[in-house]
Design an enzyme around this catalytic site. Structure first.
Site, PDB file in Angstrom:
ATOM      1  N   SER A 143      14.798 -36.854 -11.045  1.00  0.00           N
ATOM      2  CA  SER A 143      14.217 -35.747 -11.816  1.00  0.00           C
ATOM      3  C   SER A 143      15.054 -34.490 -11.637  1.00  0.00           C
ATOM      4  CB  SER A 143      12.785 -35.459 -11.354  1.00  0.00           C
ATOM      5  OG  SER A 143      12.291 -34.281 -11.970  1.00  0.00           O
ATOM      6  N   TYR A 156       6.228 -34.524  -4.985  1.00  0.00           N
ATOM      7  CA  TYR A 156       7.018 -35.149  -6.046  1.00  0.00           C
ATOM      8  C   TYR A 156       8.491 -34.809  -5.891  1.00  0.00           C
ATOM      9  CZ  TYR A 156       8.646 -36.304 -10.761  1.00  0.00           C
ATOM     10  OH  TYR A 156       9.328 -36.827 -11.824  1.00  0.00           O
TER      11      TYR A 156
END
Length: 253
Positions: A143, A156
């Protein structure tokens, strides 16, 4: 960029980016095995779409945080088609809006179990087979958040930073065995996960965040899938150990 007659495993292939990857690789000629967590109807719809397009697909319900489930997923590909050429570690979960110090332990463990343990289990399941054949392609979905490390996205972000390190180390370890390992780090992509993140951010923060992307928009799942197809093709035969940002130039917010 021939990928015909190859066998690809995609985790989390029933929606969002995973769905787009499964369809893209099938269109490129891969036989596809993909996992899904809960939504059988959505998984069946993806498999049917692939089959209507002339491809072959097998949908398997699997919890990638469970090592045995990952071994069963790899075995299903071998039982069906006799080999595994491609692994795309896409399955992931995110909980945003929580500070690290306020994150319940079970939530911490759940996110790391899927986002980090899942790829670890899948690699352990497929790499021995790839080593035997002296070839293989692994793509991990990371990401763009690892460049920004925003507050309240802690667990995350930590899991995806781990994926970046996992990718680079694995590429060094398995390169001599003919296995290429790369990661794609998407920016904001129009998925259910992004929609939830934008909702938590609120309109006042969400709109400037999207406008801060140099290309001025969120990406599409198909744009990530296209890069996966390149990385697992012979066009990328000298590319390994890379984290490739597909992010429209990167959000600045």
């Amino acid at each position: 960029m021939a990928t015909a007659n190859r066998v690809a495993i995609i985790t989390g292939g029933s929606r969002g980016i995973g769905r787009a990857i499964a369809i893209e690789l099938a269109q490129k000629g891969c036989n596809v095995v993909f996992s899904y967590a809960d939504n059988t109807d959505a998984a069946n719809a993806v498999a049917e779409e692939i089959q209507k397009g002339g491809g072959q697909a097998l949908a398997i319900k699997a919890d990638v945080s469970n090592a045995e489930a990952c071994r069963a997923l790899a075995q299903a590909a071998i039982d069906k088609w006799g080999l595994i050429d491609v692994l795309v570690n896409n399955a992931g979960i995110a909980v945003t809006g929580t500070r690290i110090a306020d994150t319940p332990e079970d939530e911490w463990r759940r996110i790391l179990s899927v986002n980090l343990n899942g790829p670890y289990h899948m690699v352990q399941a497929v790499v021995p087979h790839m080593r035997t054949r002296k070839r293989g392609h692994i793509v991990n979905i990371s990401s763009n958040v690892t460049q920004r490390l925003p507050a309240t996205f802690g667990v995350y972000s930590i899991s995806k930073a781990g994926i970046d390190a996992f990718t680079r180390i694995l590429a060094k370890e398995e390169g001599p065995n003919g296995i290429r390992v790369n990661a794609i780090a998407p920016g904001p992509i129009m998925t259910e996960m992004l929609a939830e993140s934008l909702r938590i951010m609120g309109k006042e923060r969400a709109e400037p965040f999207l406008k801060s992307v140099p290309l001025g928009r969120a990406g599409r799942p198909e744009e990530i899938a296209a890069m996966v197809a390149v990385l697992v093709s012979d066009a990328a035969s000298y590319v390994t150990g890379q984290v490739i940002y597909v992010n429209g130039g990167g959000p600045g917010g």
